[in-house]
Design an enzyme around this catalytic site. Structure first.
Site, short mmCIF file in Angstrom:
data_model
loop_
_atom_site.label_atom_id
_atom_site.label_comp_id
_atom_site.label_asym_id
_atom_site.label_seq_id
_atom_site.Cartn_x
_atom_site.Cartn_y
_atom_site.Cartn_z
N GLY A 157 1.17 8.29 2.02
CA GLY A 157 1.94 9.17 2.88
C GLY A 157 2.97 9.97 2.12
N LYS A 194 -5.01 1.69 9.19
CA LYS A 194 -3.79 0.96 8.82
C LYS A 194 -3.65 -0.33 9.63
CE LYS A 194 -1.55 5.20 7.38
NZ LYS A 194 -2.88 5.77 7.07
N LYS A 223 0.86 -1.17 0.00
CA LYS A 223 0.00 0.00 0.00
C LYS A 223 0.90 1.23 0.00
CE LYS A 223 -2.46 3.54 1.76
NZ LYS A 223 -2.11 4.66 2.66
N GLY A 282 -4.66 10.68 -0.68
CA GLY A 282 -5.24 11.67 0.23
C GLY A 282 -4.74 13.09 0.03
N ASP A 336 -5.83 1.40 2.55
CA ASP A 336 -5.30 0.37 3.44
C ASP A 336 -6.21 -0.85 3.43
OD1 ASP A 336 -3.22 2.15 4.46
OD2 ASP A 336 -4.80 3.15 5.57
#
Length: 324
Positions: A46, A265, A43, A79, A203
């Site tokens: 970030g 997560k 995944k 995101g 996630d």
């Protein structure tokens, strides 16, 4: 005219570092053997997807895994990119229980950004190294079928809008690409049975796909080093080591007290191992080549979740979490 030789100092420098480089390669040998031909679902999220140097390093990692004989599959959200685009359009957005509340207007943006921007950018980075990556949406070939998901915050039900919970996974398209030597890159959008389009937490999508593929590992990249013993005590987190190894039961007991952003997560890790994936990892995506460090070194990094207690003779050893 002959080409001049390089300065002697350059040769001496290479010779001095050669043993360390060789030791790194030898350390990777048992893990290359262990995971050869196995599927690893990563995944991607970030800072690893917003920092240019980390984006390049991640693409290199995926190509390295492929050349090393593993079968990497990437699942991504987006995101930061979604938030930036919503801001530019003046569309309000909020988060509840760690998930984005998604209106129909916001869903149009989510779909456009994930499938048309983030996915294409990552495919392009990987394909600088060869014709490996193929971009997919969770809608394609009905890979992800989802239904509307709710949440409970402070004991009260919350409407998350067009946020989906994955009900079924059809991995056929991904398996076909893996058999062809490709690297599938999947965006976390799903389709409902009535044709609705849902925003699915990446996630959660990665965990569901890892279980459906029978993956050897799920790796979740995030912006922290791993899970800390007392997540709420952020003031002293820098002075503690992360939890290296957790069983599914231990993680389930910790979940209610975790920070909202960490819950999806760790829930994904729990879902994966309960779905038959032997190991699920949360790694610090701010660290270049974090995926390679976890898979191919004896100590590993981050927090690993396994289905049950680790005992001698199980075959779960250093590079996969034990003796850390």
């Amino acid at each position: 005219m002959t080409t001049p030789l390089p300065p002697p100092a350059a040769g001496r420098g290479d010779a001095a570092t050669a043993p360390a480089k060789a030791a790194t390669l030898i350390e990777a040998l048992p893990w290359l053997s262990r995971f050869h031909g196995r599927t690893v679902v990563v995944k991607y999220g970030g800072n690893a997807m917003t920092d240019d140097a980390l984006r390049v390093a991640f693409a290199q990692d995926m190509v390295f895994l492929r050349h090393a004989g593993l079968r990497p599959v990437v699942v991504h959200g987006g995101g930061p990119q979604i938030s930036a685009h919503l801001d530019r359009l003046g569309v309000p957005t909020t988060f509840r229980a760690g998930l984005r509340v998604t209106s129909p207007e916001a869903m149009d943006v989510v779909r456009m950004v994930l499938t048309g921007q983030v996915n294409r950018d990552l495919v392009g980075l990987i394909n600088r190294h060869g014709p490996f990556a193929v971009g997919l949406s969770g809608e394609d070939a009905n890979m992800f079928t989802a239904s509307r998901r709710g949440a409970v915050v402070d004991g009260e039900p919350v409407d998350l809008g067009l946020v989906g919970e994955i009900d079924a996974v059809d991995p056929g398209a991904v398996l076909a690409l893996l058999r062809d030597g490709r690297i599938p890159v999947v965006s976390s959008v799903a389709r409902g049975t009535g044709g609705e389009i849902y925003n699915v937490n990446a996630d959660t999508a990665a965990a569901a796909l890892a279980a459906a593929l029978g993956a050897a590992k799920l790796v979740v990249l995030t912006d922290v080093a791993g899970l800390y013993p007392d997540w709420r005590d952020g003031e002293h987190a820098a002075h503690r080591e992360v939890i290296s190894l957790l069983t599914a039961a231990e993680l389930a007991a910790l979940l209610p007290g975790l920070d909202a952003g960490m819950i999806p997560k760790m829930e994904a890790c729990l879902r994966a191992v309960r779905g038959g994936v032997p190991q699920a990892h949360v790694l610090d995506g701010r660290l270049p080549h974090a995926v390679l460090l976890e898979i191919f070194t004896d100590s590993g990094i981050g927090t690993m979740v396994v289905p049950g207690p680790v005992t001698a003779g199980t075959g779960v050893t250093a590079g996969t979490g034990v003796a850390r």
